[in-house]
Design a protein around this motif. Structure first.
Motif, PDB file in Angstrom:
ATOM      1  N   LEU A  53       0.825  -1.208   0.000  1.00 27.26           N
ATOM      2  CA  LEU A  53       0.000   0.000   0.000  1.00 27.26           C
ATOM      3  C   LEU A  53       0.858   1.258   0.000  1.00 27.26           C
ATOM      4  O   LEU A  53       0.433   2.319   0.449  1.00 27.26           O
ATOM      5  N   LEU A  54       2.088   1.131  -0.543  1.00 24.16           N
ATOM      6  CA  LEU A  54       2.992   2.263  -0.669  1.00 24.16           C
ATOM      7  C   LEU A  54       3.473   2.375  -2.110  1.00 24.16           C
ATOM      8  O   LEU A  54       3.502   1.378  -2.842  1.00 24.16           O
ATOM      9  N   PRO A  55       3.840   3.577  -2.541  1.00 24.94           N
ATOM     10  CA  PRO A  55       4.355   3.740  -3.901  1.00 24.94           C
ATOM     11  C   PRO A  55       5.578   2.854  -4.120  1.00 24.94           C
ATOM     12  O   PRO A  55       6.397   2.677  -3.201  1.00 24.94           O
ATOM     13  N   PRO A  56       5.729   2.285  -5.314  1.00 24.67           N
ATOM     14  CA  PRO A  56       6.851   1.378  -5.573  1.00 24.67           C
ATOM     15  C   PRO A  56       8.186   2.108  -5.532  1.00 24.67           C
ATOM     16  O   PRO A  56       8.278   3.285  -5.904  1.00 24.67           O
ATOM     17  N   ALA A  57       9.217   1.423  -5.070  1.00 27.51           N
ATOM     18  CA  ALA A  57      10.551   2.014  -4.998  1.00 27.51           C
ATOM     19  C   ALA A  57      11.583   0.982  -5.436  1.00 27.51           C
ATOM     20  O   ALA A  57      11.561  -0.155  -4.964  1.00 27.51           O
ATOM     21  N   LYS A  58      12.480   1.388  -6.349  1.00 18.25           N
ATOM     22  CA  LYS A  58      13.539   0.485  -6.789  1.00 18.25           C
ATOM     23  C   LYS A  58      14.532   0.225  -5.661  1.00 18.25           C
ATOM     24  O   LYS A  58      15.128  -0.843  -5.565  1.00 18.25           O
ATOM     25  N   LYS A  59      14.708   1.241  -4.787  1.00 20.00           N
ATOM     26  CA  LYS A  59      15.597   1.114  -3.644  1.00 20.00           C
ATOM     27  C   LYS A  59      14.929   1.778  -2.447  1.00 20.00           C
ATOM     28  O   LYS A  59      14.530   2.933  -2.530  1.00 20.00           O
ATOM     29  N   ILE A  60      14.813   1.055  -1.363  1.00 19.33           N
ATOM     30  CA  ILE A  60      14.174   1.613  -0.169  1.00 19.33           C
ATOM     31  C   ILE A  60      15.223   2.304   0.706  1.00 19.33           C
ATOM     32  O   ILE A  60      16.233   1.697   1.067  1.00 19.33           O
ATOM     33  N   ILE A  61      14.961   3.566   0.990  1.00 19.95           N
ATOM     34  CA  ILE A  61      15.822   4.337   1.896  1.00 19.95           C
ATOM     35  C   ILE A  61      15.131   4.383   3.248  1.00 19.95           C
ATOM     36  O   ILE A  61      14.105   5.026   3.417  1.00 19.95           O
ATOM     37  N   SER A 102      10.960   8.781   4.293  1.00 17.83           N
ATOM     38  CA  SER A 102      11.395   7.483   3.800  1.00 17.83           C
ATOM     39  C   SER A 102      10.704   7.121   2.488  1.00 17.83           C
ATOM     40  O   SER A 102      11.352   6.711   1.514  1.00 17.83           O
ATOM     41  N   VAL A 103       9.389   7.308   2.439  1.00 22.33           N
ATOM     42  CA  VAL A 103       8.635   6.958   1.233  1.00 22.33           C
ATOM     43  C   VAL A 103       8.915   7.944   0.106  1.00 22.33           C
ATOM     44  O   VAL A 103       9.122   7.546  -1.058  1.00 22.33           O
ATOM     45  N   ALA A 104       8.951   9.239   0.415  1.00 24.18           N
ATOM     46  CA  ALA A 104       9.159  10.247  -0.624  1.00 24.18           C
ATOM     47  C   ALA A 104      10.543  10.135  -1.250  1.00 24.18           C
ATOM     48  O   ALA A 104      10.695  10.240  -2.479  1.00 24.18           O
ATOM     49  N   VAL A 105      11.568   9.912  -0.437  1.00 24.90           N
ATOM     50  CA  VAL A 105      12.931   9.789  -0.963  1.00 24.90           C
ATOM     51  C   VAL A 105      13.092   8.481  -1.736  1.00 24.90           C
ATOM     52  O   VAL A 105      13.695   8.453  -2.818  1.00 24.90           O
ATOM     53  N   SER A 106      12.543   7.400  -1.211  1.00 20.13           N
ATOM     54  CA  SER A 106      12.649   6.110  -1.908  1.00 20.13           C
ATOM     55  C   SER A 106      11.985   6.173  -3.280  1.00 20.13           C
ATOM     56  O   SER A 106      12.572   5.740  -4.289  1.00 20.13           O
ATOM     57  N   TYR A 107      10.769   6.698  -3.335  1.00 21.09           N
ATOM     58  CA  TYR A 107      10.060   6.813  -4.610  1.00 21.09           C
ATOM     59  C   TYR A 107      10.737   7.838  -5.523  1.00 21.09           C
ATOM     60  O   TYR A 107      10.830   7.647  -6.738  1.00 21.09           O
ATOM     61  N   GLY A 108      11.217   8.928  -4.930  1.00 21.47           N
ATOM     62  CA  GLY A 108      11.740  10.035  -5.727  1.00 21.47           C
ATOM     63  C   GLY A 108      13.146   9.872  -6.244  1.00 21.47           C
ATOM     64  O   GLY A 108      13.610  10.702  -7.037  1.00 21.47           O
TER      65      GLY A 108
END
Length: 443
Positions: A53-61, A102-108
């Motif tokens: 339920l979170l935006p996808p991220a190639k790398k999780i920070i 965490s979510v914004a940086v990972s997705y961004g």
């Protein structure tokens, strides 16, 4: 995952605009048929426990944000209520904004070749600075002139580039957007990009797993946290995990209460408040916050400035050191309890959103500086002066020795300093710290 405008149905992917062409705010949606909540319990606590339920991220920070303690409040026993505290001060940088970062940086990361930027009055900037550092990306933080010193120190310590602009975060938001456009920076300001709000909604998921509350008291400034919680609980409802959204109670201070004014009527004040993180004159998520409160059956509560100290002290007796912007929930709870708002079997949560370690020192100094001391700072703000000269310019019926007592106290606080001596005369001037305090007090 996709973002859909609730007004016209237009879909967005990649970099999501803050507003659709029709004026609606795109909202992130997911394939809820593929979400298996049972899988969450096999994962460690934290924001990414709910990755479907979170935006996808190639790398999780991640810095292991989320999974913060929820415990029963002694205050509830005094009020004969079932009250719990959700302590977001336990996040890596001391606030709930770490969930957003965490979510914004990972997705961004995909879009942040030149770095990240955020407009913030403190907590968000400290969070972005930490997570951008972890991601080895530059962070730019646009802050208003009034920012708690502890939060500013965090930003600097993590290597963020600080840009001061405007009197409050309202002024900083459009400026950050323009800098993002001109410099190719990925803007994670919630008003300009709702992706980080997806991280904040994990608070709702944790509260459901821990307690399934009936009421949540929410410190409210921009309105993003109210909307985040509402969105999270609505998704749990979509998954068939809750029957209804808990009543969300927006808490603001009497000096800055634009959201409460819409919900409860009365004059909308937009003045400076010592609960600095709630000093948002034009809440970017006002409509969404109002929707969250009304649709959940909640309400708004306004607390007085002098009640903030009471709230902070009562939180401290629970073992939690919250900033003023968090302490608002305590007097709000007491007001509602006195008015018979709650039932004995209600499950009530107080959200403590940020640590008092970030703001305690400067706020206490401000509270000590008033009356004669403030006038002395104003005099020295115009230039250096010696004791007798200060006494004459005060034009107050007070003894010369009393003025020197104030001067010694200001000197001990590090707000003024000796600039030079001429014979027996000692000239004083504002220290850099004193000048900053005076600027903040004068607004």
């Amino acid at each position: 995952m996709k973002a859909v405008c609730p007004l016209c149905g237009r879909e967005y992917e990649g970099i999501i605009p803050p507003k659709c062409e029709c004026g609606g705010r795109p909202r992130f949606t997911y394939d809820y048929s593929r979400v298996n909540p049972r899988a969450w319990k096999r994962r460690k606590p934290g924001v990414w426990r709910y990755k479907e339920l979170l935006p996808p991220a190639k790398k999780i920070i991640s810095l292991n944000e989320g999974g913060t303690p929820l415990f029963k409040a002694k205050l509830g026993e005094e009020l004969s209520l079932n009250v719990h505290i959700k302590d977001e001060t336990r996040n890596p940088t001391g606030s709930f904004r770490d969930r957003l970062a965490s979510v914004a940086v990972s997705y961004g990361l995909t879009y942040a070749e030149n770095g990240f930027i955020i407009a913030s009055d403190g907590n968000g900037g400290a969070s972005l600075a930490a997570y951008a550092a972890r991601a080895e990306k530059e962070a730019f933080v646009v802050i208003p002139h009034k920012v708690d010193r502890g939060k500013l120190i965090q930003m600097i310590a993590f290597g963020a580039r600080i840009i001061r602009y405007g009197d409050s975060v309202d002024d900083a938001i459009p400026y950050a957007s323009e800098l993002s456009r001109l410099n190719g920076l990925y803007d994670v300001t919630p008003a300009n990009n709702a992706v980080g709000i997806e991280g904040q909604k994990t608070l709702a998921f944790e509260l459901w797993e821990e307690l399934n509350p009936t009421h949540v008291l929410v410190p409210t400034g921009s309105g993003t946290l109210l909307y985040s919680l509402y969105k999270g609980f609505k998704e749990l409802q979509t998954l068939g995990l809750v029957e209804e959204v808990p009543e969300l109670i927006a808490v603001q201070t009497e000096k800055c209460s634009p959201i409460a004014a819409v919900l409860e009527g009365g004059k909308s004040k937009r003045e400076f408040t010592k609960a600095l993180a709630l000093y948002v004159r034009e809440p970017p998520f006002l409509e969404e916050a109002v929707e969250a409160v009304r649709e959940s059956g909640g309400k708004a509560v306004v607390v007085r400035e002098e009640e903030l100290d009471v709230g902070e002290k009562k939180l401290a007796r629970e073992g939690v050191f919250g900033e003023y912007a968090s302490a608002v929930v305590v007097p709000a709870l007491m007001k509602l309890s006195e008015g018979g708002y709650f039932e004995r079997d209600d499950r009530i949560v107080l959200l403590v959103t940020g640590s008092g370690l970030k703001s305690f020192q400067e706020e206490r100094e401000r509270s000590m500086i008033s009356g004669t001391k403030l006038e002395i700072l104003r005099i020295l703000g115009e230039g250096e002066a010696y004791g007798y000269e200060i006494w004459e310019r005060l034009e107050k019926p007070m003894k010369y020795q009393a003025v020197y007592q104030h001067i010694r106290e200001l000197e001990s606080l590090g707000l003024i300093e000796e600039s030079r001596r001429k014979g027996r005369r000692i000239y004083y001037r504002l220290s850099p710290k004193g000048r900053r305090i005076l600027e903040n007090l004068e607004g």
